[in-house]
Design a protein around this motif. Structure first.
Motif, mmCIF file in Angstrom:
data_model
loop_
_atom_site.group_PDB
_atom_site.id
_atom_site.type_symbol
_atom_site.label_atom_id
_atom_site.label_comp_id
_atom_site.label_asym_id
_atom_site.label_seq_id
_atom_site.Cartn_x
_atom_site.Cartn_y
_atom_site.Cartn_z
ATOM 1 N N GLU A 445 0.852 -1.186 0.000
ATOM 2 C CA GLU A 445 0.000 0.000 0.000
ATOM 3 C C GLU A 445 0.892 1.241 0.000
ATOM 4 O O GLU A 445 1.663 1.455 0.934
ATOM 5 N N LEU A 446 0.796 2.028 -1.051
ATOM 6 C CA LEU A 446 1.680 3.177 -1.217
ATOM 7 C C LEU A 446 1.001 4.468 -0.780
ATOM 8 O O LEU A 446 -0.196 4.670 -1.029
ATOM 9 N N HIS A 447 1.800 5.343 -0.172
ATOM 10 C CA HIS A 447 1.306 6.627 0.327
ATOM 11 C C HIS A 447 2.206 7.755 -0.178
ATOM 12 O O HIS A 447 3.265 7.509 -0.762
ATOM 13 N N PRO A 470 6.621 7.556 -3.592
ATOM 14 C CA PRO A 470 5.657 6.786 -2.787
ATOM 15 C C PRO A 470 6.291 6.133 -1.557
ATOM 16 O O PRO A 470 7.408 5.611 -1.619
ATOM 17 N N LEU A 471 5.567 6.184 -0.452
ATOM 18 C CA LEU A 471 6.036 5.654 0.834
ATOM 19 C C LEU A 471 5.315 4.363 1.190
ATOM 20 O O LEU A 471 4.168 4.151 0.789
ATOM 21 N N VAL A 472 6.000 3.545 1.954
ATOM 22 C CA VAL A 472 5.374 2.372 2.573
ATOM 23 C C VAL A 472 5.303 2.637 4.073
ATOM 24 O O VAL A 472 6.322 2.972 4.693
ATOM 25 N N VAL A 473 4.142 2.510 4.635
ATOM 26 C CA VAL A 473 3.954 2.753 6.069
ATOM 27 C C VAL A 473 3.752 1.412 6.767
ATOM 28 O O VAL A 473 2.880 0.629 6.394
ATOM 29 N N ILE A 474 4.595 1.147 7.767
ATOM 30 C CA ILE A 474 4.509 -0.107 8.521
ATOM 31 C C ILE A 474 4.173 0.210 9.976
ATOM 32 O O ILE A 474 4.413 1.315 10.455
ATOM 33 N N SER A 475 3.627 -0.760 10.657
ATOM 34 C CA SER A 475 3.309 -0.574 12.078
ATOM 35 C C SER A 475 4.154 -1.477 12.964
ATOM 36 O O SER A 475 4.136 -1.342 14.174
ATOM 37 N N ASN A 476 4.901 -2.401 12.343
ATOM 38 C CA ASN A 476 5.747 -3.331 13.097
ATOM 39 C C ASN A 476 7.045 -3.525 12.329
ATOM 40 O O ASN A 476 7.043 -3.599 11.101
ATOM 41 N N ALA A 485 11.291 -4.414 0.044
ATOM 42 C CA ALA A 485 11.107 -5.067 -1.255
ATOM 43 C C ALA A 485 10.207 -4.220 -2.147
ATOM 44 O O ALA A 485 10.480 -4.040 -3.342
ATOM 45 N N SER A 486 9.132 -3.663 -1.580
ATOM 46 C CA SER A 486 8.225 -2.804 -2.352
ATOM 47 C C SER A 486 8.925 -1.548 -2.820
ATOM 48 O O SER A 486 8.759 -1.108 -3.974
#
Length: 758
Positions: A445-447, A470-476, A485-486
């Motif tokens: 999911e890109l932001h 585009p950013l990847v947002v993670i919670s862990n 990888a994305s």
């Protein structure tokens, strides 16, 4: 004798050559071909002179500059130590000229280190990283497609042409200043004569003298009209030339820099050229503003003198609109993200943001505008104007979102602003409804992070806007490998700045492109990239024998989502676990080229079978995540080669005992015999202690008031199969007594490990 696989001889020579001595990074560079040394030479400038890299190479390479580049206190300490060592080097230098140069460099560097320690630490970090990438490229002997595209042979000529073209335009605009001034003088002369004639007595107007004066005035007016038309024509030509420059060269150069920034984000060549771009943008903007002032001056002239068919009121409005249009779009396009969003905890993995963790980013205006210094307020917005349904999770910026741009004296006086304490928080509920994850995984999911500013300059209102990649947002943190990888896949395959739906139908990558990026991961995170043979093994593991073709296409799913056949993990998860293992437990051994690493069991046996008994090599486990094993060759009673592998060591084992010590102390017990170390020569024929000696733990050589203890890795090797398949029982008391007799006075903590075959 069996036939060795293709490439065995070559890699054996390379392996032996590198292992003849443990070389520092700087020594390796000095042994590169001239073309690679020249690439290194481009890294160093007045900010960080190569003289410092030479005289303090050991200190520089022994420090963690990547971390220091994001922690000011650490950067200050490291740079203070660097200056102290440089000062000591100055006092010890015998050569007068070299001592003089070092003292001058010391003074310059002292000022820069005090003014901006983070910037200096970042410069050193980037240089070291780029050195590693160049060494890696040299070992492959062939640049990949991305590397070639970033180092186009015509780039220098293109830059030279751009410099010349900008200089010609600036010269033309300067000459127009003189032309407008000359036109003003002509008009003042005409205006004076005309008013003088008007003030004469009407009775004298029919005299011959008056007729001559009228004729003279008519000639002056004709000349004035000619000059006005000439100047307007020249100004129109210059405006067209600036327009063509922006469209055909300046904007493409900016787009190419942004593409280089994408490639740099995923481990590619060092990002340079922004200062050069700023110079071109600023000089072009100065030319346009100067032309605007010239057009304003022409507007003032017609207030004093105008006439029928005067070209100024006919042509000036359109030209003025053209100039304003060019100024607007030039400044608008000069608003760029200089540093992509990045967490200080993971400086080499930008564009991944973890909720609740601070991240930094920096924007810059490439046009130097003294008129707006300290006035531009930049606002950050997360996921601005996203189409409905594009993302499932929603976030907001928890910290301050607005800052004022400032003049950065240490970077050519550019106007920039750095956001150092941004932080994201997830919206658990939207309009009272709990947000659920959709069909796209979190790491796909890109932001986007947008930046906005508004200002007015010389009557021109300009709305500035730019956005991050585009950013990847993670919670862990466990999502970090998938997120990276994305980031790699996106920036490898597209130059679109905001294609946030990319992973709905991701493109395929050619193996030529992907293998190059994978090698960059090892040169960036582990200090040494992968050679052709290692990449070939990875390609075969990912795609089978067809991997020998660089144009072979790899799908996103095959790379990151599908499990390897017979395993419960994907190719990328396996490779990333190896990177982590190297970085945390095997870095010195990896950088000394002691680990062959990626080699199949078949190739491993082909290489060992004709070697001396006790010859061994190190390779990464194909069945364990983040495991390394060693295999050695022995000779059976029948004279045939026998291969023995140890069960892979993973991070849990290597946390207790350094791998070099494991190799030094490894023992095998065969049917109750005296334990022996079967490891004699590192492939192809390097004595074990010569290969690993400098990495052995020296604590055992120190004198302690107590008997020192040592953790000895021991395997049991049986010549006859055990009666059952149950695990090996603990050592018997008799065997333990025998072991202590032979190894006394050491207190042995045994770690039973059985020979293993993957």
């Amino acid at each position: 004798m069996g036939k060795e696989p293709k490439g065995v001889t070559d890699i054996g020579k390379v392996f032996k050559k590198v292992m003849n001595s443990s070389m520092s990074q700087w020594k390796q560079i000095q042994q590169l071909q001239i073309k690679y040394q020249e690439q290194v030479g481009y890294l160093y400038d007045d900010n960080f002179p190569m003289d410092i890299r030479q005289v303090l190479s050991n200190y520089i390479e022994s420090q963690d500059w990547d971390t220091a580049a994001n922690h000011e206190s650490m950067a200050t300490v490291l740079l203070s130590n660097l200056l102290s060592q440089l000062d000591r080097q100055c006092s010890q230098e015998q050569n007068f000229l070299q001592r003089h140069n070092l003292k001058f460099i010391y003074q310059q560097l002292q000022t820069k280190c005090k003014a901006s320690p983070l910037l200096m630490a970042g410069v050193i970090s980037s240089c070291l990283r780029e050195e590693r990438r160049i060494i890696s490229t040299a070992s492959i002997q062939e640049q990949g497609p991305l590397e070639k595209s970033m180092q186009n042979s015509v780039a220098f000529e293109r830059q030279k042409n751009m410099d010349n073209r900008v200089a010609v335009i600036r010269s033309s605009v300067q000459m127009m200043d003189q032309a407008v001034k000359y036109l003003e003088d002509m008009q003042d002369d005409f205006d004076f004569r005309y008013k003088t004639l008007q003030s004469r007595d009407p009775v004298d107007r029919n005299t011959e003298v008056m007729k001559q004066e009228v004729t003279r005035l008519q000639e002056m007016l004709n000349n004035l009209d000619f000059k006005r038309k000439e100047n307007l024509s020249k100004m129109s030509d210059v405006i067209k030339e600036i327009d063509a420059l922006i469209v055909s060269q300046l904007n493409p150069e900016l787009m190419e820099w942004k593409r280089r920034q994408q490639i740099n984000c995923i481990g590619g060549p060092l990002l340079t050229g922004l200062d050069q771009l700023q110079n071109w943008f600023t000089l072009t903007a100065q030319s346009l503003f100067q032309m605007k002032r010239q057009l304003d001056k022409l507007g003032e002239l017609i207030l004093k003198v105008t006439y029928e068919s005067d070209p100024i009121p006919l042509q000036r409005p359109q030209m003025e609109e053209q100039v304003k249009y060019l100024i607007y779009h030039l400044i608008k396009s000069s608003f760029v993200v200089e540093k992509q969003p990045c967490m200080p905890t993971h400086p080499q993995k930008p564009l991944i943001i973890k909720t609740g963790v601070q991240f930094t980013t920096k924007v810059r205006l490439l046009v130097k505008l003294p008129e707006v210094d300290y006035q531009l307020k930049v606002k950050t917005i997360f996921d601005k104007d996203l189409p409905p349904g594009r993302v499932n999770r929603q976030f907001f910026i928890l910290t301050t979102t607005t800052k004022v741009m400032d003049v950065e004296e240490s970077s050519n006086g550019c106007l920039s602003v750095e956001f150092r304490h941004l932080q994201l928080k997830e919206k658990k509920y939207v309009n009272g409804t709990k947000v659920n994850e959709g069909p796209v995984s979190v790491t796909e999911e890109l932001h986007s992070l947008s930046f906005e500013a508004q200002f007015n300059i010389q009557g021109i209102n300009i709305d500035l806007e730019t956005c991050s990649f585009p950013l990847v947002v993670i919670s862990n943190v466990s999502q970090l490998p998938g997120g990276w990888a994305s980031v790699m896949w996106y920036n490898l395959l597209t130059d679109e700045p905001r294609n946030l739906g990319f992973f709905a139908s991701p493109q395929r990558a050619s193996w030529g492109q992907l293998s190059e990026v994978l090698s960059w991961q090892f040169s960036t995170f582990a200090g040494r990239g992968l050679n052709r043979e290692q990449l070939c093994m990875l390609g075969e593991k990912l795609m089978g024998q067809q991997a020998s073709q660089n144009e072979c296409q790899v799908s996103w799913s095959k790379f990151c989502k599908e499990n390897i056949h017979g395993k419960n993990f994907s190719f990328w998860m396996w490779l990333d676990s190896i990177l982590e293992l190297i970085k945390k437990h095997l870095l010195p051994i990896w950088n000394d080229n002691c680990i062959m690493g990626f080699v199949s069991k078949e190739t491993e046996r082909a290489r060992l079978k004709d070697k001396e008994p006790g010859t061994f090599l190190l390779r990464f486990s194909e069945s364990h995540l983040g495991g390394i094993t060693f295999t050695w060759v022995e000779q059976s009673d029948s004279g045939e080669a026998k291969f023995i592998s140890v069960e892979p060591y993973t991070k849990s084992r290597l946390s207790a005992l350094p791998f070099a010590d494991i190799i030094r102390d490894y023992k095998v017990i065969t049917d109750g015999e005296v334990p022996e170390n079967p490891l004699k020569f590192l492939y192809p024929d390097i004595p074990k202690d010569e290969a690993f000696g400098r990495l052995y733990n020296s604590q055992q050589n120190k004198v302690f008031p107590y008997i020192p203890s040592m953790l000895i890795p021991i395997s049991t090797l049986q010549t006859t199969p055990p009666p059952c398949s149950s695990p090996e029982p603990p050592m018997s008391p008799g065997m333990f007594d025998m072991l202590t007799q032979h190894l006394s006075p050491l207190e042995i903590e045994t770690a039973m490990r059985s020979p293993y075959s993957e």
